[in-house]
Design an enzyme around this catalytic site. Structure first.
Site, PDB file in Angstrom:
ATOM      1  N   ARG A 118      -9.133   0.153   3.639  1.00  0.00           N
ATOM      2  CA  ARG A 118      -8.185   1.103   3.035  1.00  0.00           C
ATOM      3  C   ARG A 118      -6.870   0.418   2.711  1.00  0.00           C
ATOM      4  NH1 ARG A 118      -6.935   6.223   6.247  1.00  0.00           N
ATOM      5  NH2 ARG A 118      -5.496   6.124   4.522  1.00  0.00           N
TER       6      ARG A 118
ATOM      7  N   ARG B 220      -0.570  15.263  12.740  1.00  0.00           N
ATOM      8  CA  ARG B 220       0.228  14.809  11.588  1.00  0.00           C
ATOM      9  C   ARG B 220       0.707  16.027  10.788  1.00  0.00           C
ATOM     10  NH1 ARG B 220      -2.283   9.336   8.904  1.00  0.00           N
ATOM     11  NH2 ARG B 220      -0.153   9.183   8.147  1.00  0.00           N
ATOM     12  N   PRO B 221       1.739  16.725  11.279  1.00  0.00           N
ATOM     13  CA  PRO B 221       2.196  17.947  10.602  1.00  0.00           C
ATOM     14  C   PRO B 221       2.831  17.638   9.242  1.00  0.00           C
ATOM     15  CG  PRO B 221       3.693  17.369  12.395  1.00  0.00           C
ATOM     16  CD  PRO B 221       2.566  16.383  12.438  1.00  0.00           C
ATOM     17  N   ILE B 222       2.912  18.675   8.378  1.00  0.00           N
ATOM     18  CA  ILE B 222       3.577  18.479   7.077  1.00  0.00           C
ATOM     19  C   ILE B 222       4.685  19.524   6.873  1.00  0.00           C
ATOM     20  CG2 ILE B 222       1.613  17.348   5.945  1.00  0.00           C
ATOM     21  CD1 ILE B 222       1.101  20.053   4.526  1.00  0.00           C
ATOM     22  N   ASP B 223       5.164  20.085   8.001  1.00  0.00           N
ATOM     23  CA  ASP B 223       6.186  21.129   7.905  1.00  0.00           C
ATOM     24  C   ASP B 223       7.437  20.667   7.162  1.00  0.00           C
ATOM     25  OD1 ASP B 223       6.254  19.531  10.402  1.00  0.00           O
ATOM     26  OD2 ASP B 223       8.171  20.535  10.690  1.00  0.00           O
ATOM     27  N   GLN B 224       7.816  19.398   7.308  1.00  0.00           N
ATOM     28  CA  GLN B 224       9.047  18.936   6.654  1.00  0.00           C
ATOM     29  C   GLN B 224       8.873  18.817   5.134  1.00  0.00           C
ATOM     30  OE1 GLN B 224      12.013  18.617   8.444  1.00  0.00           O
ATOM     31  NE2 GLN B 224      10.606  19.624   9.868  1.00  0.00           N
TER      32      GLN B 224
ATOM     33  N   ARG C 213      -4.343  10.033   3.012  1.00  0.00           N
ATOM     34  CA  ARG C 213      -3.133  10.777   3.368  1.00  0.00           C
ATOM     35  C   ARG C 213      -2.311  11.076   2.110  1.00  0.00           C
ATOM     36  NH1 ARG C 213      -2.438  13.921   7.224  1.00  0.00           N
ATOM     37  NH2 ARG C 213      -0.282  14.497   7.443  1.00  0.00           N
TER      38      ARG C 213
ATOM     39  N   ASP D 239       3.471   0.520  12.052  1.00  0.00           N
ATOM     40  CA  ASP D 239       2.228   0.007  11.454  1.00  0.00           C
ATOM     41  C   ASP D 239       1.940  -1.445  11.845  1.00  0.00           C
ATOM     42  OD1 ASP D 239       1.919   2.464  10.326  1.00  0.00           O
ATOM     43  OD2 ASP D 239       2.611   1.886   8.329  1.00  0.00           O
TER      44      ASP D 239
ATOM     45  N   CYS E 192      -5.591   8.218   8.370  1.00  0.00           N
ATOM     46  CA  CYS E 192      -5.937   7.732   9.707  1.00  0.00           C
ATOM     47  C   CYS E 192      -5.610   8.776  10.763  1.00  0.00           C
ATOM     48  CB  CYS E 192      -5.164   6.450  10.004  1.00  0.00           C
ATOM     49  SG  CYS E 192      -5.777   5.024   9.109  1.00  0.00           S
TER      50      CYS E 192
ATOM     51  N   LYS F   6       0.832  -1.207   0.000  1.00  0.00           N
ATOM     52  CA  LYS F   6       0.000   0.000   0.000  1.00  0.00           C
ATOM     53  C   LYS F   6       0.866   1.257   0.000  1.00  0.00           C
ATOM     54  CE  LYS F   6      -2.613   2.595   3.503  1.00  0.00           C
ATOM     55  NZ  LYS F   6      -1.523   3.235   4.247  1.00  0.00           N
ATOM     56  N   ASN F   7       1.809   1.332   0.932  1.00  0.00           N
ATOM     57  CA  ASN F   7       2.519   2.604   1.078  1.00  0.00           C
ATOM     58  C   ASN F   7       3.530   2.868  -0.035  1.00  0.00           C
ATOM     59  OD1 ASN F   7       0.898   3.265   3.194  1.00  0.00           O
ATOM     60  ND2 ASN F   7       2.367   2.705   4.794  1.00  0.00           N
TER      61      ASN F   7
HETATM   62  N1  EPU Z   1       6.348  14.526  11.026  1.00  0.00           N
HETATM   63  C1  EPU Z   1       6.598  15.860  11.275  1.00  0.00           C
HETATM   64  N2  EPU Z   1       6.580  16.734  10.216  1.00  0.00           N
HETATM   65  C2  EPU Z   1       6.336  16.338   8.948  1.00  0.00           C
HETATM   66  C3  EPU Z   1       6.068  14.985   8.693  1.00  0.00           C
HETATM   67  C4  EPU Z   1       6.073  14.092   9.754  1.00  0.00           C
HETATM   68  O1  EPU Z   1       6.834  16.245  12.423  1.00  0.00           O
HETATM   69  O2  EPU Z   1       6.350  17.182   8.037  1.00  0.00           O
HETATM   70  C5  EPU Z   1       6.371  13.547  12.145  1.00  0.00           C
HETATM   71  C6  EPU Z   1       5.000  12.868  12.352  1.00  0.00           C
HETATM   72  O3  EPU Z   1       4.160  13.632  13.170  1.00  0.00           O
HETATM   73  C7  EPU Z   1       5.407  11.548  12.978  1.00  0.00           C
HETATM   74  C8  EPU Z   1       6.768  11.252  12.327  1.00  0.00           C
HETATM   75  O4  EPU Z   1       7.237  12.490  11.796  1.00  0.00           O
HETATM   76  O5  EPU Z   1       5.593  11.699  14.358  1.00  0.00           O
HETATM   77  C9  EPU Z   1       6.723  10.240  11.215  1.00  0.00           C
HETATM   78  O6  EPU Z   1       5.719  10.596  10.251  1.00  0.00           O
HETATM   79  P1  EPU Z   1       5.849  10.199   8.707  1.00  0.00           P
HETATM   80  O7  EPU Z   1       5.876  11.441   7.913  1.00  0.00           O
HETATM   81  O8  EPU Z   1       6.993   9.230   8.554  1.00  0.00           O
HETATM   82  O9  EPU Z   1       4.485   9.458   8.454  1.00  0.00           O
HETATM   83  P2  EPU Z   1       3.555   9.546   7.156  1.00  0.00           P
HETATM   84  O10 EPU Z   1       4.390   9.691   5.952  1.00  0.00           O
HETATM   85  O11 EPU Z   1       2.463  10.504   7.412  1.00  0.00           O
HETATM   86  C10 EPU Z   1       3.662   6.996   6.601  1.00  0.00           C
HETATM   87  C11 EPU Z   1       2.666   5.903   6.407  1.00  0.00           C
HETATM   88  C12 EPU Z   1       2.060   5.528   7.743  1.00  0.00           C
HETATM   89  C13 EPU Z   1       3.189   5.125   8.710  1.00  0.00           C
HETATM   90  C14 EPU Z   1       4.258   6.210   8.799  1.00  0.00           C
HETATM   91  C15 EPU Z   1       5.472   5.804   9.607  1.00  0.00           C
HETATM   92  C16 EPU Z   1       1.822   6.361   4.191  1.00  0.00           C
HETATM   93  C17 EPU Z   1       0.698   6.821   3.339  1.00  0.00           C
HETATM   94  N3  EPU Z   1       1.624   6.368   5.506  1.00  0.00           N
HETATM   95  O12 EPU Z   1       2.933   8.092   7.163  1.00  0.00           O
HETATM   96  O13 EPU Z   1       1.262   4.401   7.478  1.00  0.00           O
HETATM   97  O14 EPU Z   1       2.652   4.906   9.994  1.00  0.00           O
HETATM   98  O15 EPU Z   1       4.705   6.556   7.461  1.00  0.00           O
HETATM   99  O16 EPU Z   1       6.048   4.655   9.092  1.00  0.00           O
HETATM  100  O17 EPU Z   1       2.864   5.966   3.687  1.00  0.00           O
HETATM  101  C18 EPU Z   1      -0.540   2.940   7.737  1.00  0.00           C
HETATM  102  O18 EPU Z   1      -0.192   2.393   6.678  1.00  0.00           O
HETATM  103  O19 EPU Z   1      -1.396   2.452   8.534  1.00  0.00           O
HETATM  104  C19 EPU Z   1       0.071   4.216   8.109  1.00  0.00           C
HETATM  105  C20 EPU Z   1      -0.464   5.033   8.989  1.00  0.00           C
END
Ligand code: EPU
Length: 429
Positions: free
Chosen positions: A398, A122-126, A93, A305, A117, A22-23
């Site tokens: 999903r 879930r910030p996107i600042d990075q 997402r 996960d 989910c 999926k991811n």
């Molecule tokens: N974070 C920040 N700023 C950012 C982005 C992330 O502070 O700009 C923090 C998040 O708050 C979190 C950490 O960094 O504490 C890791 O977040 P990450 O960005 O790695 O997560 P994601 O990309 O939103 C993906 C998977 C998730 C999985 C995480 C961690 C997808 C679509 N989702 O989420 O998968 O838990 O990586 O491995 O790829 C799932 O499949 O059930 C799922 C939730």
């Protein structure tokens, strides 16, 4: 309303085929817009997140053709929009991957804030920091992310936190930036490597994916390609835990055992037997489940996960297990309240859950708090006495393809039922 009814106690046996990851799929499908032409993507999982992404691609002007159950042709020649509307973006997402992909394709993207989910904040600042470092102007206005770059330039980006999403999004944009981009402190998950391999198959020049540092030489154009998505590490891990939790033996096929090592290691410590083959893995549950401690961490650590699923198994372990969440800031333990309805003894303190093993769980009405929480409910239900009714199964759908059929084929008693809305056995606690 749709629900799963699961009658516990059956021993499982036989084989389960794992679908595409999926991811990885949710990154690779948006990335197809970066090449002008017809990509063929194989081993695409049959899950609702993928269906939403294909809808978004169609709305952007791509032509979608299903060539078989798991193979899709995506012709992006006539992409005529750089806007992902709210109705679709909010459903998943990964809709935000269209920012990186559209910046790469047409230097401009307007994407509504993503859904996904609820795992806490879930910030996107990075992501935004990375786009800005490449020279894009980024604003967030009325819930829409606007990104625009007349000319993206390679840059040196050090991420403050390890983020799967930011690594993927910025990697896509950087492929089309002029010059060299160095991304440091990046995520190393198998799906990062899979996306890099796909982009490289289209003519990108990305090195180091799977390590802490990714180096990208920007290219002027990408060409369409045919690509097969890697097997889903988490779907495989979920069925591995199901075998161990129910004291059963399952052969899990179409996997990359190397991607499963952190899960294998914990299952062996908990008393299961795990045999690895070239592209399959057999898990045989032990007579008792031993207590273990698990800390969810970015790859190559134990995957966050898989954290709810292993906790569900440990509810019936002999002794006390400690589970620590090292990726998400709280929020990922909400499902433990549902396990408690079934008789589990769990106390949560911030990022840590203490699970005192109990001799039995009992079927109860519960809900899937999110995708992996839903998988945890199924695991608990398979091991419980009596019947468990699981609500909010749209979360489970999903990310798990044909889960009822796959489980029924190995002997589980699980069915999907439709009940009138509001007709719930579950009482608020
Ligand atoms: N974070 C920040 N700023 C950012 C982005 C992330 O502070 O700009 C923090 C998040 O708050 C979190 C950490 O960094 O504490 C890791 O977040 P990450 O960005 O790695 O997560 P994601 O990309 O939103 C993906 C998977 C998730 C999985 C995480 C961690 C997808 C679509 N989702 O989420 O998968 O838990 O990586 O491995 O790829 C799932 O499949 O059930 C799922 C939730």
């Amino acid at each position: 309303m749709e629900k799963f009814l699961v009658k516990g106690g059956n021993t499982l046996s036989g084989e389960i085929n794992i679908g595409g990851a999926k991811n990885a799929a949710v990154a690779i499908l948006p990335a197809t817009v970066m090449a002008r032409g017809r990509c063929v993507i194989e081993n695409v999982p049959d899950i609702s997140d993928v269906r939403v992404l294909l809808d978004i691609l169609s709305q952007l002007g791509a032509k979608i053709e299903m060539l078989s159950n798991d193979t899709v042709a995506i012709d992006t020649t006539d992409i005529n929009s750089n806007e992902v509307p709210y109705e679709l973006a909010k459903m998943i997402r990964a809709s935000y991957y269209f920012i990186g992909a559209l910046l790469g394709r047409c230097s401009e993207a307007h994407v509504s804030m993503p859904g996904g989910c609820n795992l806490g904040v879930r910030p996107i600042d990075q992501h935004l920091k990375g786009f800005q470092a490449l020279g894009a102007e980024v604003t967030v206005d009325g819930g829409i992310i606007h990104a625009k770059a007349d000319r993206m330039l390679g840059s040196h980006i050090h991420f403050d936190v390890v983020s799967v999403g930011a690594t993927i999004n910025v990697m896509m944009a950087a492929v089309r930036a002029h010059g060299i981009t160095i991304m440091e402190n990046v995520a190393k998950e198998p799906h990062i490597v899979d996306l890099a391999n796909f982009l490289n198959s289209m003519g990108a020049d990305i090195r180091g994916a799977g390590t802490d540092v990714i180096k990208i030489h920007g290219v002027d154009m990408l060409r369409p390609s045919t690509y097969s998505i890697i097997p889903d590490q988490i779907e495989a891990g979920t069925y591995m835990v199901m075998a161990a939790a129910t004291g059963s033996s399952l052969l899990i096929k179409n996997v990359i055992p190397k991607h499963l090592e952190a899960i294998t290691d914990k299952l062996i410590s908990s008393g299961a037997e795990v045999e690895e083959f070239d592209d399959s893995i057999r898990v045989t549950g032990g007579k008792v489940i031993k207590k273990i401690n698990v800390k969810a961490m970015p790859h190559p650590g134990f995957p966050t996960d898989m954290q709810p699923q292993i906790t569900a198994m440990l509810c019936r372990a002999e002794g006390t297990s400690i589970i620590t969440e090292g990726v998400w800031e709280g929020g990922r333990f909400r499902y433990t309240d549902e396990l408690k309805r079934m008789g589990a003894n769990i106390s949560v303190d911030g990022k840590m859950a203490v699970v005192e093993g109990v001799s039995k769980l009992t079927g109860a009405p519960v809900r899937a708090a999110d995708l992996r929480a839903g998988a945890a409910m199924i695991i608990a239900a398979l091991t419980a006495e009596g019947t468990t009714e699981i609500e909010d199964i749209h979360y489970i759908e999903r990310g798990y393809e044909n889960i009822v059929a796959k489980l029924t084929a190995v002997g589980a008693d699980i069915q999907k039922i439709i009940v009138p809305d509001g007709d719930s056995m579950r009482q608020a606690q």
